[in-house]
Design a protein around this motif. Sequence first.
Motif, mmCIF file in Angstrom:
data_model
loop_
_atom_site.group_PDB
_atom_site.id
_atom_site.type_symbol
_atom_site.label_atom_id
_atom_site.label_comp_id
_atom_site.label_asym_id
_atom_site.label_seq_id
_atom_site.Cartn_x
_atom_site.Cartn_y
_atom_site.Cartn_z
ATOM 1 N N VAL A 6 -11.463 34.048 122.014
ATOM 2 C CA VAL A 6 -10.810 34.835 120.968
ATOM 3 C C VAL A 6 -9.841 35.785 121.653
ATOM 4 N N LEU A 7 -8.581 35.674 121.259
ATOM 5 C CA LEU A 7 -7.514 36.484 121.848
ATOM 6 C C LEU A 7 -6.833 37.293 120.758
ATOM 7 N N ARG A 8 -6.477 38.514 121.073
ATOM 8 C CA ARG A 8 -5.694 39.341 120.149
ATOM 9 C C ARG A 8 -4.367 39.663 120.818
ATOM 10 N N ILE A 9 -3.313 39.344 120.105
ATOM 11 C CA ILE A 9 -1.945 39.577 120.564
ATOM 12 C C ILE A 9 -1.421 40.769 119.789
ATOM 13 N N VAL A 10 -1.065 41.827 120.505
ATOM 14 C CA VAL A 10 -0.624 43.066 119.879
ATOM 15 C C VAL A 10 0.853 43.278 120.197
ATOM 16 N N ILE A 11 1.657 43.414 119.153
ATOM 17 C CA ILE A 11 3.073 43.729 119.327
ATOM 18 C C ILE A 11 3.214 45.239 119.219
ATOM 19 N N VAL A 12 3.712 45.845 120.284
ATOM 20 C CA VAL A 12 3.840 47.294 120.348
ATOM 21 C C VAL A 12 5.326 47.651 120.329
ATOM 22 N N PRO A 13 5.767 48.371 119.299
ATOM 23 C CA PRO A 13 7.172 48.799 119.270
ATOM 24 C C PRO A 13 7.499 49.652 120.495
ATOM 25 N N ALA A 14 8.737 49.564 120.939
ATOM 26 C CA ALA A 14 9.165 50.219 122.169
ATOM 27 C C ALA A 14 8.857 51.714 122.184
ATOM 28 N N ASN A 15 8.960 52.383 121.040
ATOM 29 C CA ASN A 15 8.746 53.833 121.027
ATOM 30 C C ASN A 15 7.290 54.212 121.293
ATOM 31 N N TYR A 16 6.337 53.303 121.141
ATOM 32 C CA TYR A 16 4.934 53.574 121.443
ATOM 33 C C TYR A 16 4.545 53.107 122.847
ATOM 34 N N ALA A 17 5.279 52.159 123.375
ATOM 35 C CA ALA A 17 4.858 51.450 124.583
ATOM 36 C C ALA A 17 4.596 52.366 125.775
ATOM 37 N N LYS A 18 5.329 53.455 125.895
ATOM 38 C CA LYS A 18 5.168 54.330 127.057
ATOM 39 C C LYS A 18 4.109 55.401 126.852
ATOM 40 N N THR A 19 3.646 55.584 125.625
ATOM 41 C CA THR A 19 2.770 56.723 125.344
ATOM 42 C C THR A 19 1.311 56.358 125.100
ATOM 43 N N ILE A 20 0.999 55.089 124.948
ATOM 44 C CA ILE A 20 -0.387 54.723 124.621
ATOM 45 C C ILE A 20 -1.120 54.178 125.841
ATOM 46 N N ASN A 21 -2.438 54.280 125.798
ATOM 47 C CA ASN A 21 -3.294 53.743 126.850
ATOM 48 C C ASN A 21 -3.484 52.249 126.594
ATOM 49 N N LYS A 22 -2.689 51.424 127.241
ATOM 50 C CA LYS A 22 -2.712 49.981 127.008
ATOM 51 C C LYS A 22 -4.007 49.319 127.470
ATOM 52 N N ASN A 23 -4.737 49.955 128.387
ATOM 53 C CA ASN A 23 -5.981 49.371 128.882
ATOM 54 C C ASN A 23 -7.080 49.365 127.830
ATOM 55 N N SER A 24 -6.954 50.201 126.820
ATOM 56 C CA SER A 24 -7.970 50.303 125.775
ATOM 57 C C SER A 24 -7.445 49.715 124.474
ATOM 58 N N TYR A 25 -8.031 48.588 124.069
ATOM 59 C CA TYR A 25 -7.657 47.971 122.795
ATOM 60 C C TYR A 25 -7.827 48.966 121.649
ATOM 61 N N SER A 26 -8.918 49.687 121.668
ATOM 62 C CA SER A 26 -9.209 50.662 120.619
ATOM 63 C C SER A 26 -8.135 51.750 120.543
ATOM 64 N N ASP A 27 -7.711 52.256 121.692
ATOM 65 C CA ASP A 27 -6.662 53.284 121.716
ATOM 66 C C ASP A 27 -5.343 52.746 121.164
ATOM 67 N N VAL A 28 -5.007 51.510 121.514
ATOM 68 C CA VAL A 28 -3.761 50.906 121.046
ATOM 69 C C VAL A 28 -3.792 50.740 119.536
ATOM 70 N N ILE A 29 -4.882 50.186 119.011
ATOM 71 C CA ILE A 29 -5.005 49.948 117.569
ATOM 72 C C ILE A 29 -4.990 51.272 116.808
ATOM 73 N N THR A 30 -5.640 52.282 117.345
ATOM 74 C CA THR A 30 -5.652 53.598 116.694
ATOM 75 C C THR A 30 -4.252 54.201 116.693
ATOM 76 N N ALA A 31 -3.546 54.137 117.811
ATOM 77 C CA ALA A 31 -2.199 54.699 117.898
ATOM 78 C C ALA A 31 -1.237 54.000 116.939
ATOM 79 N N LEU A 32 -1.412 52.694 116.772
ATOM 80 C CA LEU A 32 -0.536 51.926 115.873
ATOM 81 C C LEU A 32 -1.006 51.962 114.427
ATOM 82 N N ASP A 33 -2.166 52.574 114.187
ATOM 83 C CA ASP A 33 -2.747 52.683 112.847
ATOM 84 C C ASP A 33 -2.948 51.312 112.207
ATOM 85 N N ILE A 34 -3.545 50.396 112.975
ATOM 86 C CA ILE A 34 -3.841 49.041 112.498
ATOM 87 C C ILE A 34 -5.310 48.995 112.084
ATOM 88 N N LYS A 35 -5.546 48.515 110.879
ATOM 89 C CA LYS A 35 -6.908 48.341 110.363
ATOM 90 C C LYS A 35 -7.340 46.888 110.561
#
Length: 165
Positions: free
Chosen positions: A127-156
């Motif tokens: 099971v793989l999850r592919i996350v598209i991160v807009p450029a304005n978020y890419a430098k500010t989020i902790n990419k190592n944590s799936y949970s942090d990325v999903i929270t920052a992008l406000d994805i449910k």
Amino acid sequence: MKKIITLLAIAGLFVLQSCTTSGYFETAPIARNEVFEVTTSFNSNNNYGRLVTFNPPIYSSDVVLVYRLSGSNSQGDVWELLPETYYFNNGALDFGYKFDYTNRDVDIYMIGSDLQSVTAAFRLNQVLRIVIVPANYAKTINKNSYSDVITALDIKDNQIQKINL
């Protein structure tokens, strides 16, 4: 001479009037933050890889992250950011997962010298999850944590799009 110029101008108007730009808008990149879920098996039939196409394409400035479900614990699912590499006890490469992407697709694949010998638990029904991160978020989020990325992008969870390949 004036008649020829007038005739060319009228012909040009008819040609331009019949042109449409809808094809451009259908394939133009759009800004979005999305998550796609793919379940796939890596085997010799697919050359130990899976290609997922973006339709419509994403902006070339966007970042694509890929996470693999590696298990679960009392806190929930455990997602590992690719690339992910496994080594033998002697430090030599056993196998791993990598990916590369363009604005039109992401290619997820296994690496290693003997992929047929990798246990089924690491090759089949991954099971793989592919996350598209807009450029304005890419430098500010902790990419190592799936949970942090999903929270920052406000994805449910109900917004995750499952892709059947």
